[in-house]
Write a protein that holds these residues in place. Structure first.
Motif, short mmCIF file in Angstrom:
data_model
loop_
_atom_site.label_atom_id
_atom_site.label_comp_id
_atom_site.label_asym_id
_atom_site.label_seq_id
_atom_site.Cartn_x
_atom_site.Cartn_y
_atom_site.Cartn_z
N ALA A 79 0.98 -1.06 0.11
CA ALA A 79 0.01 -0.06 -0.03
C ALA A 79 1.03 1.28 0.16
O ALA A 79 0.49 2.18 -0.70
N SER A 83 0.86 3.80 -3.07
CA SER A 83 0.27 5.25 -2.83
C SER A 83 1.33 6.28 -3.21
O SER A 83 0.96 7.31 -3.64
N THR A 86 0.52 6.68 -6.98
CA THR A 86 -0.89 6.66 -7.45
C THR A 86 -1.00 8.00 -7.98
O THR A 86 -0.75 9.32 -7.56
N ARG A 92 -2.64 11.14 -4.09
CA ARG A 92 -1.96 9.78 -3.91
C ARG A 92 -2.33 9.22 -2.57
O ARG A 92 -2.44 8.18 -2.53
N ARG A 93 -2.49 9.99 -1.71
CA ARG A 93 -2.88 9.29 -0.17
C ARG A 93 -4.49 8.98 -0.07
O ARG A 93 -4.99 8.00 0.54
N TRP A 96 -6.86 5.64 -0.88
CA TRP A 96 -6.32 4.71 -0.04
C TRP A 96 -6.76 4.72 1.42
O TRP A 96 -7.29 3.82 1.80
N ALA A 137 -1.02 4.78 4.16
CA ALA A 137 -1.21 6.24 3.40
C ALA A 137 -1.55 7.23 4.52
O ALA A 137 -0.98 8.54 4.11
#
Length: 423
Positions: A79, A83, A86, A92-93, A96, A137
């Motif tokens: 993960a 992330s 992403t 990005r965070r 998630w 994340a």
């Protein structure tokens, strides 16, 4: 945020101070995460294990914890790396955090409905996948957005998640709520509300596709090995955190059974349940925990010294575990919880600030924090293995269990001292 600002985030440490509103929302999210986790580990899973197998409850709980922790280790690493890369328009965070929170709630239903070891194991595995997706994340936001000068302060507030989340969960689950469904519903509502408050206000700029570093299975696996010779401070921080958290996990995961079996809580206080006693002890420790977290975090920023506070906190935890290893009595246990609260508060506040300053790469902060988080998740596997030795069906020895925990915490304190990149 401008493209220049985005590029700066990807290549350098943040320098702009974060606002009080950000710290407040981040703290609430951290508390919500621990409300979703601590009562499950400390109360709900032990009660479910006892309901499935009253005689072999400690062994069953250890088996579930071992497999869950192994899944958590892999999930957190994946993960974090994903992330980091992403490119969603939502950031990005944030995606998630949201998906992980929803998955955690779904896993509560599976755990609550479990009637066998296999069903319980499946529910715990799903929870660990979802929770670590969310938590990795969430934790990566610290190096993403908080400058070094504020890390101690922000980490002090984030560390409130552990005591306040644990206390709120213990009071809800162990004290106020009796039915199983109401307990799971309560922690689910708190989790979703806390994560929504943070996720929807988070300034999480999207990563452009051209800025995304490649990710292959071979590169991912190779990246999990961070050479301790090349990054000795990171290696020492990892080893220290691992040993201290094995000690903490041993203490927290089996405290309910300690109150039941070693202390004889129901005999000492007729008409009261052991989970009520655990809720009371958690509440007693929370005041010391919060005070020491704030004092330790703020002073470590002001004095620009992390090692002194982190090592001292680990030694304080060792003293608490030595107290638990004594002949059990209610005053001894209460004293031990106060000491434990002091040590845990300062440790969680300062150590994460120290860790975030020795990460090998700012660009791979999520992945590197995933490697650090192995020091959180692997103890969840090792601690039950140790507990199987001390608490198996052949013999029950809480005295030795807590002596081992104390030794590990003390060793973790010593491992902090050679770190050179942080004072």
């Amino acid at each position: 945020m401008t493209a220049v600002g985005l590029e700066a985030i990807q290549t350098t440490r943040p320098t702009l101070p974060v606002k009080s509103s950000f710290i407040a929302a981040f703290t609430v999210a951290q508390i919500g995460a621990f409300v979703s986790f601590m009562p499950l580990i400390q109360v709900l899973l032990p009660l479910k294990a006892a309901a499935i197998d009253p005689v072999g409850k400690a062994v069953l709980l250890s088996q579930v914890a071992i497999y869950g922790a192994l899944i958590a280790s892999v999930a957190n690493l994946l993960a974090g790396a994903i992330s980091d890369r992403t490119t969603s328009r939502f950031g990005r965070r944030r995606p998630w955090i949201v998906v992980g929170a929803l998955g955690s709630v779904g896993s509560y239903v599976m755990i609550m409905a479990a009637d066998t070891l296999v069903e319980l194991l499946l529910g715990v595995v799903c929870f660990q996948l979802a929770f670590n997706m969310m938590f990795s994340a969430l934790l990566a936001v610290l190096p993403d957005q908080v400058p070094d000068a504020q890390k101690g302060r922000v980490a002090a507030f984030l560390s409130l998640g552990h005591p306040i989340g644990g206390m709120a969960g213990a009071v809800l689950v162990g004290g106020l709520l009796v039915s199983e469904w109401s307990r799971y519903l309560a922690i689910a509502v708190v989790l979703l509300a806390a994560m929504a408050l943070f996720a929807f206000r988070l300034d999480d700029p999207p990563l452009r596709v051209g800025q995304r570093p490649p990710l292959s299975l071979r590169a991912f696996v190779a990246g999990l090995w961070i050479n301790p010779l090349a990054h000795p401070d990171f290696g020492l921080a990892w080893i220290s955190r691992f040993m201290v958290l094995v000690a903490i996990t041993l203490t927290q995961s089996y405290m309910l059974y300690y109150l039941q079996d070693a202390l004889g809580y129901e005999r000492l206080f007729p008409g009261r349940r052991p989970e009520q006693g655990l809720a009371l002890l958690t509440a007693v420790a929370t005041g010391a925990n919060v005070a020491c977290a704030m004092i330790g975090g703020m002073l470590s920023d002001r004095l620009r010294r992390r090692k002194l506070f982190a090592a001292g906190a680990a030694l304080t935890l060792a003293a608490a575990m030595l107290t638990f290893s004594l002949v059990p009595g209610w005053p001894v246990v209460v004293t031990g919880f106060v000491i434990f609260g002091c040590g845990a508060g300062c440790y969680y506040a300062v150590d994460i600030a120290l860790v975030s300053q020795v990460l090998p790469s700012q660009n791979d902060a999520g992945k590197d924090l995933g490697v650090i988080n192995l020091a959180n998740t692997l103890p969840q596997a090792l601690a039950p293995m140790l507990a199987l030795w001390f608490l198996g069906p052949a013999h029950v020895n809480y005295h030795a269990l807590f002596l081992v925990a104390a030794g590990l915490a003390a060793a973790g304190a010593l491992a902090i001292l050679p770190i050179r990149g942080v004072r």
